[in-house]
Design an enzyme around this catalytic site. Structure first.
Site, PDB file in Angstrom:
ATOM      1  N   SER A 270       2.237   2.799  -6.244  1.00 19.14           N
ATOM      2  CA  SER A 270       1.295   1.702  -5.543  1.00 19.14           C
ATOM      3  C   SER A 270       1.466   1.965  -4.109  1.00 19.14           C
ATOM      4  O   SER A 270       0.328   0.862  -3.340  1.00 19.14           O
ATOM      5  CB  SER A 270       1.814   0.575  -6.655  1.00 19.14           C
ATOM      6  OG  SER A 270       2.904   0.273  -6.695  1.00 19.14           O
ATOM      7  N   CYS A 271       2.854   2.300  -3.714  1.00 19.28           N
ATOM      8  CA  CYS A 271       2.874   0.978  -2.539  1.00 19.28           C
ATOM      9  C   CYS A 271       2.229   2.202  -0.914  1.00 19.28           C
ATOM     10  O   CYS A 271       1.703   1.703  -0.128  1.00 19.28           O
ATOM     11  CB  CYS A 271       4.456   1.148  -2.042  1.00 19.28           C
ATOM     12  SG  CYS A 271       4.336  -0.547  -3.495  1.00 19.28           S
ATOM     13  N   PHE A 272       3.137   3.423  -1.275  1.00 16.69           N
ATOM     14  CA  PHE A 272       2.497   4.207  -0.265  1.00 16.69           C
ATOM     15  C   PHE A 272       1.627   4.866   0.355  1.00 16.69           C
ATOM     16  O   PHE A 272       0.973   4.975   1.512  1.00 16.69           O
ATOM     17  CB  PHE A 272       3.950   5.354  -0.468  1.00 16.69           C
ATOM     18  CG  PHE A 272       5.461   5.293   0.521  1.00 16.69           C
ATOM     19  CD1 PHE A 272       5.832   4.678   0.290  1.00 16.69           C
ATOM     20  CD2 PHE A 272       6.065   6.597   0.393  1.00 16.69           C
ATOM     21  CE1 PHE A 272       7.047   4.427   1.111  1.00 16.69           C
ATOM     22  CE2 PHE A 272       7.383   6.185   0.440  1.00 16.69           C
ATOM     23  CZ  PHE A 272       7.599   5.551   0.737  1.00 16.69           C
ATOM     24  N   ASP A 275      -0.732   1.725   1.620  1.00 12.89           N
ATOM     25  CA  ASP A 275       0.080   0.580   2.969  1.00 12.89           C
ATOM     26  C   ASP A 275      -0.159   1.809   4.122  1.00 12.89           C
ATOM     27  O   ASP A 275      -0.813   1.063   4.267  1.00 12.89           O
ATOM     28  CB  ASP A 275       1.144   1.110   2.487  1.00 12.89           C
ATOM     29  CG  ASP A 275       2.077  -0.123   1.823  1.00 12.89           C
ATOM     30  OD1 ASP A 275       1.116  -1.013   1.585  1.00 12.89           O
ATOM     31  OD2 ASP A 275       3.229  -1.081   1.429  1.00 12.89           O
TER      32      ASP A 275
END
Length: 435
Positions: A270-272, A275
């Protein structure tokens, strides 16, 4: 202290349990009745090691959940954390609709909260969001003023799925984006004092915009490191060079470091992805073309297709059984968001393969079943491999490293290892993705 938390997803639930463990009183606000009921019963709505025990210990004692923002008034929190999702739009930019609605609801009760409550943006937002969007919403709805009636700060999270509780209790750093608001800074220092009093944790005091960008820069740098080692691994593959031996050597250089040097099928979660794409979109909106970050994304997006190309070199899978081992984006979680298994399965289906899949986490299998209902999901690796003409290892669950004789159950033992978890041996046609 008394701490309010708006949002009870992955981040909100984790910090709620951990703040309670630090000795604070915590109130979660969430619009989902089922989530609120689960929290009050001491049950985690997300899967994370160490979270269930903490919730069970503090729920109903010093940790409470509610669907009503008005309950914050009597609770009188010293700080309220906004831990709401900021999903990606089609162009990679972030969608702030959810956090804006949360800020509006919080703003309506903010003036009635005693003292000088500090609103802390925990969500990942691009630079300027807190000051240009969240702050004005809070002022409009409350009738108050930032820095006069309430504080406004940014405190980005650096919690990895599968180790979020450990990351909270033993952080590499804490970032306090409070600008020149001493009262907001003191509130954040007090929130984390039980943690910082016990350990020498670096604290970065900075502006709100700097704090917002630090989160993106952190993840963009790590994602770039993974894509770089994957690019180097791809070059190693062409020369017949062991990419892992190369990585071990360069990792000894303290300017490089040994972490994030395992080449493979790429990053997800969900992050890399969110973002890095958001930072690229924000940079372009500001008038700068971030070519290196775009290359980081492009290299990552190509890795699953390279894995499929290696399979194609050994077997035509049309009409044949193909095993996919690993569906979660990383071991220790049930999260399939941006899992590398998704493009792998899509590529196999485009080739006409009969896809069989297995993940040790039932939640990951259930989530993937909703996305690919026509895939056959099995309860262990053995029946997944049985009769398969190829096997693709996508997630480095430890149990996959123990597989051996199970590969003899295959009709054609072609093993494409995207995470270097299986040992080469006679009797199987083994291809590592970058080695």
């Amino acid at each position: 202290m008394k701490i309010g938390i708006v949002g009870s997803g992955y981040v909100g639930t984790t910090i709620a349990a951990c703040f309670a463990d630090l000795g604070h009183e915590v109130m979660n606000v969430d619009v989902d009745d089922a989530v609120v009921t689960a929290l009050n019963d001491g049950e985690a709505p997300v899967s994370e090691p160490g979270l269930d025990d903490r919730l069970a210990r503090y729920a109903g004692e010093t940790l409470f959940a509610t669907t009503e923002y008005a309950d914050l008034v009597d609770f009188a929190p010293d700080a309220v954390f906004l831990a709401l999702p900021t999903p990606a739009n089609a162009d990679g930019s972030i969608d702030t609709a959810i956090i804006e609605v949360g800020a509006e609801s919080l703003g309506r009760v903010l003036a009635d909260i005693e003292g000088y409550p500090t609103v802390v943006v925990k969500s990942t937002v691009v630079p300027g969001t807190t000051e240009d969007t969240i702050g004005p919403i809070l002022e409009r709805e409350s009738g108050g003023e930032v820095g006069v009636d309430f504080g406004l700060a940014v405190n980005p999270e650096f919690l990895r799925e599968g180790s979020a509780v450990a990351d909270f209790t033993d952080p590499d750093k804490l970032v306090f984006g409070t600008a020149d608001d001493d009262r907001a800074r003191e509130a954040l220092e007090a929130v984390y004092a039980p943690l910082t009093d016990e350990a020498d944790v670096p604290i970065v005091h900075t502006g709100r915009r700097e704090a917002e960008l630090i989160k993106y820069a952190n993840n963009a740098f790590l994602a770039a490191k993974v894509s770089l080692i994957n690019e180097l691994g791809n070059i190693c593959k062409e020369y017949g060079v062991d990419a892992y031996e190369v990585a071990d050597a360069i990792g000894l250089d303290d300017r490089i470091g040994e972490q994030f040097l395992r080449s493979g099928v790429g990053w997800g979660g969900s992050c890399f992805p969110k973002d890095v794409n958001a930072l690229v979109a924000a940079a372009r909106e500001a008038g700068y073309d971030p070519q290196l970050l775009q290359a980081v994304i492009d290299v990552n997006d190509r890795q699953p297709e390279r894995m499929l190309d290696l399979m194609d070199a050994h077997v035509d899978v049309e009409g044949k059984r193909v095993a996919v081992l690993g569906l979660a984006f990383k071991p220790g979680t049930d999260d399939i968001r941006n899992s590398r298994a998704i493009p792998i399965i899509e590529g196999l289906q485009a080739r006409g393969a009969k896809v069989l899949a297995y993940d040790p986490d039932d939640g990951a299998q259930s989530a993937m079943r909703e996305r690919f209902p026509d895939v056959t999901y099995l309860a262990s690796a053995s029946p997944t491999l049985s009769g398969a003409h190829a096997a693709l290892i996508v997630t480095d669950w430890p149990e996959f490293g123990d597989l051996d004789l199970e590969f003899d159950l295959m009709s054609n033992s072609v093993v494409i290892d995207g995470r270097r978890v299986v040992d080469r041996r006679e009797g199987i046609t083994y291809e590592g993705l970058t080695w």
